[in-house]
Enzyme design. Structure first.
Site, PDB file in Angstrom:
ATOM      1  N   GLU A 121     -14.376   1.439   6.202  1.00 25.98           N
ATOM      2  CA  GLU A 121     -14.150   2.882   7.030  1.00 25.98           C
ATOM      3  C   GLU A 121     -14.947   4.039   6.392  1.00 25.98           C
ATOM      4  O   GLU A 121     -14.704   4.985   6.772  1.00 25.98           O
ATOM      5  CB  GLU A 121     -12.782   3.322   6.708  1.00 25.98           C
ATOM      6  CG  GLU A 121     -11.648   2.288   7.119  1.00 25.98           C
ATOM      7  CD  GLU A 121     -11.507   1.816   8.767  1.00 25.98           C
ATOM      8  OE1 GLU A 121     -12.455   2.220   9.361  1.00 25.98           O
ATOM      9  OE2 GLU A 121     -10.852   0.913   9.084  1.00 25.98           O
ATOM     10  N   HIS A 126      -7.235   7.853   3.751  1.00 22.56           N
ATOM     11  CA  HIS A 126      -6.588   6.899   4.919  1.00 22.56           C
ATOM     12  C   HIS A 126      -5.376   6.233   4.339  1.00 22.56           C
ATOM     13  O   HIS A 126      -5.634   5.479   3.200  1.00 22.56           O
ATOM     14  CB  HIS A 126      -7.691   6.279   5.420  1.00 22.56           C
ATOM     15  CG  HIS A 126      -7.268   5.212   6.468  1.00 22.56           C
ATOM     16  ND1 HIS A 126      -6.363   5.216   7.497  1.00 22.56           N
ATOM     17  CD2 HIS A 126      -7.285   3.937   6.305  1.00 22.56           C
ATOM     18  CE1 HIS A 126      -6.047   4.216   8.048  1.00 22.56           C
ATOM     19  NE2 HIS A 126      -6.608   3.385   7.393  1.00 22.56           N
ATOM     20  N   HIS A 129      -1.640   3.852   5.478  1.00 23.22           N
ATOM     21  CA  HIS A 129      -0.622   3.254   6.706  1.00 23.22           C
ATOM     22  C   HIS A 129       0.580   3.462   6.186  1.00 23.22           C
ATOM     23  O   HIS A 129       1.754   2.575   6.004  1.00 23.22           O
ATOM     24  CB  HIS A 129      -0.669   1.619   6.665  1.00 23.22           C
ATOM     25  CG  HIS A 129      -2.338   1.350   6.661  1.00 23.22           C
ATOM     26  ND1 HIS A 129      -2.814  -0.053   6.373  1.00 23.22           N
ATOM     27  CD2 HIS A 129      -3.287   1.796   7.234  1.00 23.22           C
ATOM     28  CE1 HIS A 129      -3.958  -0.143   6.518  1.00 23.22           C
ATOM     29  NE2 HIS A 129      -4.351   0.885   7.034  1.00 23.22           N
ATOM     30  N   GLU A 159       9.794  22.558   6.467  1.00 25.18           N
ATOM     31  CA  GLU A 159       8.365  22.867   5.887  1.00 25.18           C
ATOM     32  C   GLU A 159       7.257  22.453   6.548  1.00 25.18           C
ATOM     33  O   GLU A 159       6.081  22.686   6.254  1.00 25.18           O
ATOM     34  CB  GLU A 159       8.304  21.834   4.664  1.00 25.18           C
ATOM     35  CG  GLU A 159       9.493  22.398   3.444  1.00 25.18           C
ATOM     36  CD  GLU A 159       8.774  23.515   2.867  1.00 25.18           C
ATOM     37  OE1 GLU A 159       9.609  24.714   2.792  1.00 25.18           O
ATOM     38  OE2 GLU A 159       7.567  23.597   2.471  1.00 25.18           O
ATOM     39  N   HIS A 216      -1.995   2.406  13.730  1.00 30.42           N
ATOM     40  CA  HIS A 216      -2.815   1.908  12.807  1.00 30.42           C
ATOM     41  C   HIS A 216      -2.385   2.632  11.448  1.00 30.42           C
ATOM     42  O   HIS A 216      -2.043   2.055  10.429  1.00 30.42           O
ATOM     43  CB  HIS A 216      -4.390   1.811  12.967  1.00 30.42           C
ATOM     44  CG  HIS A 216      -5.202   1.736  11.495  1.00 30.42           C
ATOM     45  ND1 HIS A 216      -6.394   0.727  11.866  1.00 30.42           N
ATOM     46  CD2 HIS A 216      -5.218   1.647  10.527  1.00 30.42           C
ATOM     47  CE1 HIS A 216      -6.681   0.487  10.792  1.00 30.42           C
ATOM     48  NE2 HIS A 216      -6.153   1.203   9.811  1.00 30.42           N
TER      49      HIS A 216
HETATM   50  P1  13P Z   1     -10.856  -1.504   3.517  1.00 31.65           P
HETATM   51  O1  13P Z   1     -10.393  -2.696   2.617  1.00 31.65           O
HETATM   52  O2  13P Z   1     -12.342  -2.060   4.212  1.00 31.65           O
HETATM   53  O3  13P Z   1     -11.010  -0.159   2.607  1.00 31.65           O
HETATM   54  O4  13P Z   1      -9.965  -1.392   4.715  1.00 31.65           O
HETATM   55  C1  13P Z   1      -8.598  -1.010   4.875  1.00 31.65           C
HETATM   56  C2  13P Z   1      -8.017  -0.307   5.809  1.00 31.65           C
HETATM   57  O5  13P Z   1      -7.257   0.313   5.747  1.00 31.65           O
HETATM   58  C3  13P Z   1      -8.687  -0.534   7.194  1.00 31.65           C
HETATM   59  O6  13P Z   1      -8.444   0.602   8.133  1.00 31.65           O
HETATM   60 ZN    ZN Z   2      -6.253   1.145   7.759  1.00 28.99          ZN
END
Ligand code: 13P
Ligand code: ZN
Length: 271
Positions: A116, A139, A141, A169, A210
């Site tokens: 990414e 980033h 999840h 908040e 995602h």
């Molecule tokens: P990477 O292992 O390449 O960092 O990817 C993980 C991810 O969350 C893809 O969106």
């Molecule tokens: Zn991801």
């Protein structure tokens, strides 16, 4: 030369990846972080003339030429960073051509930066254009935020509004709201460009179905933004199927924003 394994920025990366893993936001290799460093700080630990290898990025980041980042590796697990930072992290510098990354340390098994990187470096450029203090792109999840993606409209105004009204908040922490992208293929320049476009306006961007991106001047800011969204999403997911008796009204959201003196997205309220 000081020991790079004791550098504060390596310590910060070890701590935050372990913490995020414990939150359950970074299963397997999920998630990635990039942290822009000051050259003079890095020079205390590394010989900046010693490029271990060069890695093509596949996109142009000329604006960031000479900038140095510590970045999680692709395919690497956040849970393993603490015990083996040199393999799971890398320190890269954007070369003069803007498309080559010079590896100064890390990725010791021959690995490379996160897939990414386009979204990260393009987002750094976008955030720096509106906030020169920005240093972090993060980033992950987060579980409830992602669950909410399946049951709530993926609309910037509606998603932001639902989270604002879920938790007092929220208006204080992310008055600028949340940008939303539809599902797109990850790891591409296209999603990188789309994310960066949103990052000119928002410090938070949901990648539909995602995960989420957060930006900030330091790790606490980026993490705190995502943590607050995730808390509100959790409250939403555990209460949305129950009869709603109370809510924070738009008038009250305005009172919060004005009381805390934050600049907020007025167009995300219906007053
Ligand atoms: P990477 O292992 O390449 O960092 O990817 C993980 C991810 O969350 C893809 O969106
Ligand atoms: Zn991801």
């Amino acid at each position: 030369m000081k020991n790079i394994l004791e550098a504060p920025f390596v310590e910060e990366m070890k701590k935050i990846t372990a913490n995020m893993y414990r939150q359950g936001w970074d299963e397997r290799n999920g998630g990635n972080i990039s942290y822009m460093l000051d050259e003079k700080d890095v020079a205390e630990y590394l010989d900046l003339n010693n490029v271990i290898r060069t890695i093509p990025s596949g996109f142009d980041a000329t604006e960031l030429t000479g900038r140095i980042f510590i970045v999680t590796g692709t395919g690497k697990y956040f849970k393993n960073v603490q015990d083996d930072p040199e393999n799971n992290l890398g320190i890269i510098r954007v070369a003069k051509d803007g498309t080559t990354m010079e590896l100064l340390w890390g990725y010791s098994d021959g690995g490379r930066f996160t897939s990414e990187l386009p979204a990260h470096l393009m987002s750094h450029m976008a955030r720096l254009s509106v906030d020169p203090e920005n240093r972090i792109i993060m980033h992950c999840h987060p579980t409830y935020t992602l669950a909410m993606n399946y049951v709530h409209e993926l609309d910037e105004k509606k998603l932001t509004h639902t989270l604002w009204e879920t938790c007092t908040e929220c208006m204080v922490v992310f008055p600028d709201g949340i940008g939303v992208l539809p599902w797109m293929l990850c790891g591409t320049n296209e999603i990188g460009e789309a994310t960066a476009e949103k990052m000119k306006e928002f410090r938070l961007v949901v990648w539909g179905l995602h995960g989420i991106y957060g930006a900030g001047k330091d790790i606490d800011e980026a993490f705190g933004l995502i943590e607050t969204v995730e808390k509100a999403a959790q409250l939403y997911m555990i209460s949305a199927h129950l009869p709603r008796i109370n809510t924070i009204s738009d008038k009250e959201l305005q009172i919060i924003a004005e009381g805390f003196g934050v600049k907020y997205r007025k167009d995300f309220l219906d007053l």
